[in-house]
Scaffold this active site. Structure first.
Site, PDB file in Angstrom:
ATOM      1  CB  SER A   1      -0.949  -0.026   1.399  1.00 47.18           C
ATOM      2  OG  SER A   1      -1.914   0.945   1.037  1.00 47.18           O
TER       3      SER A   1
ATOM      4  CG  ASP B   1      -6.256  -2.803  -4.336  1.00 46.52           C
ATOM      5  OD1 ASP B   1      -6.808  -1.933  -3.453  1.00 46.52           O
ATOM      6  OD2 ASP B   1      -4.735  -2.575  -4.440  1.00 46.52           O
TER       7      ASP B   1
ATOM      8  CG  HIS C   1      -5.343  -2.403  -0.451  1.00 49.97           C
ATOM      9  ND1 HIS C   1      -4.466  -2.102  -1.640  1.00 49.97           N
ATOM     10  CD2 HIS C   1      -4.953  -1.514   0.551  1.00 49.97           C
ATOM     11  CE1 HIS C   1      -3.774  -1.022  -1.452  1.00 49.97           C
ATOM     12  NE2 HIS C   1      -3.793  -0.659  -0.012  1.00 49.97           N
TER      13      HIS C   1
END
Length: 418
Positions: free
Chosen positions: A234, A328, A362
């Site tokens: 991330s 995601d 994600h």
């Protein structure tokens, strides 16, 4: 307990104690043949949030349920799923991410067998899922500006070194770093926001802080050089791309659902300032359940107006592993990995690999970490959708872990690519 149920045994094989990322076999013996039985799992995380899963089984003719062979007939998952009671654990408090702060203690997963007819408890056992192998060192680091924890494997070093960085939420997350160290790496879990005096919302991020961390790790006597690895996810994936683009001494970089342009904070390095990419707020969506979907808010970084935010990834001398979840919803990580591959190829580099997981969300973590389909997002200030289907997400975590270990073993500690 009556005589009938006192003969019932719930077994966790090969041992009720294991590392968090290890698979176990759950067996129930001494049941009445062909009778229904419910298996339940439960854990409490470091925030006190309860995670639960349950599945319905039917005993075979010998009065046994072996989850490695018997299908679940309903509940949190169906079919033959040896680790279903672990990967399908879901929080009782919606939109909560599993939290494990202190890796010195194991996570305790209570497993129960109940009669499918009466609901009576028949047998129970606790699986202790730990993070540190015996003899591993956990060393808090407060050297210069650096804040984090260094994990050193047992045995005679030196070991290949890895900097492990986590998400935008701040603080320090140790599970992945400690489990990597149990595979023979010296790992620095590096904090860069909201931990031991580090600001939670800085005006900018200083790449020289990360350079200090790389230098610190490379100069530790337990660390085998010449180059080190980075693992990121991330927001820290952006930092990993920045580090790989500007800093020497990095041989292998793992970017999990990362962006190749700068986001949120300006990044400074010496006399260079890289502005964050401007979010496209017209692409902000709210789902029927009131969650925010920000997948298309971060725009394509290679279009002209965003170029100033793009990191010069072509300058990197490391190998890259880009892991991409196609479901995601934090941003379009598939597009960003595609752009990274195009830029590197256009500069005559084949020093990268992209792996994609179609139905994963994600936050891809270590194997058997409960899936987090939605949670509070520090930059948005609200609960957001992260995406992913629990089973596919769990399979992606398992596959990625193997690929990460293989990637670091092949690119660290052999001849450096720097």
């Amino acid at each position: 307990m009556d005589m009938a149920s006192s003969q019932i045994r719930l077994k966790i094989l090969p041992s009720a104690r294991c590392l968090f990322n290890n698979r176990v076999q759950i067996k129930v013996e001494g049941l009445a043949p062909h009778k229904p039985v419910e298996l339940r799992s439960r854990l409490v995380d470091d925030r006190g949030v309860i995670f639960k899963a349950a599945a319905q089984y039917k005993a075979d003719e010998s009065g046994q349920v072996d989850v490695c062979r018997a299908p679940s007939l309903g509940g949190s998952y169906t079919g033959v799923e040896p680790m279903g009671l672990f990967w399908s654990l879901a929080p009782e408090t919606p939109h909560t991410k599993f939290l494990k702060k202190n890796v010195l203690s194991p996570i305790l997963v209570e497993i129960e067998a109940l009669s499918g007819e009466t609901g009576k408890l028949l047998a129970s056992e606790t699986n202790e899922r730990g993070f540190m192998v015996e003899g591993m060192k956990r060393i808090p680091v407060e050297t210069g500006r650096i804040r984090g924890v260094l994990f050193v494997p047992p045995g005679k070093g030196p070991f290949p070194g890895i900097v492990d960085m986590y998400t935008l939420g701040g603080g320090l997350t140790e599970p992945r770093a400690s489990l990597l160290a149990s595979n023979g790496f010296a790992v620095l879990a590096l904090a860069y926001l909201g931990y031991k005096g580090l600001p939670k919302n800085p005006d900018s991020l200083d790449l020289e802080y990360f350079e200090e961390a790389v230098t610190y790790l490379r100069t530790q006597p337990e660390v085998k050089g010449p180059g080190i690895g980075i693992i990121s996810i991330s927001h820290s994936g952006c930092m990993a791309v920045a580090m790989s683009s500007f800093l020497p001494g990095i041989s292998a970089t793992v970017c999990i659902n990362a962006c190749i342009a700068n986001i949120v904070f300006p990044i400074r390095y010496k006399d260079i300032v890289i502005p964050p990419i401007r979010p496209d707020m017209k692409n902000w969506k709210v789902t029927d359940s009131g969650l925010v979907d920000i997948r298309d808010v971060t725009p394509d970084p290679i279009v002209e107006e965003n170029r100033a935010s793009l990191f010069p990834i072509e300058r990197a001398s490391c190998q890259f592993l880009f892991a991409v979840s196609e479901d995601d919803h934090n941003w379009n990580s598939a597009l960003f990995a595609k752009r990274a591959a195009e830029i590197l190829r256009n500069h005559g580099k084949d020093s990268f690999k992209v792996i994609t997981y179609p139905k994963a969300g994600h936050i891809l973590e270590v194997p058997y970490m409960p899936h987090c389909p939605s949670t509070f997002h520090a930059a948005v200030g609200r609960d957001v959708v992260f995406g992913g289907e629990p089973k596919a997400h769990s399979e992606a975590q398992l596959d990625l872990w193997e690929k990460v270990l293989e990637f670091f073993k092949s690119h660290l500690g052999n001849k450096s690519t720097c």
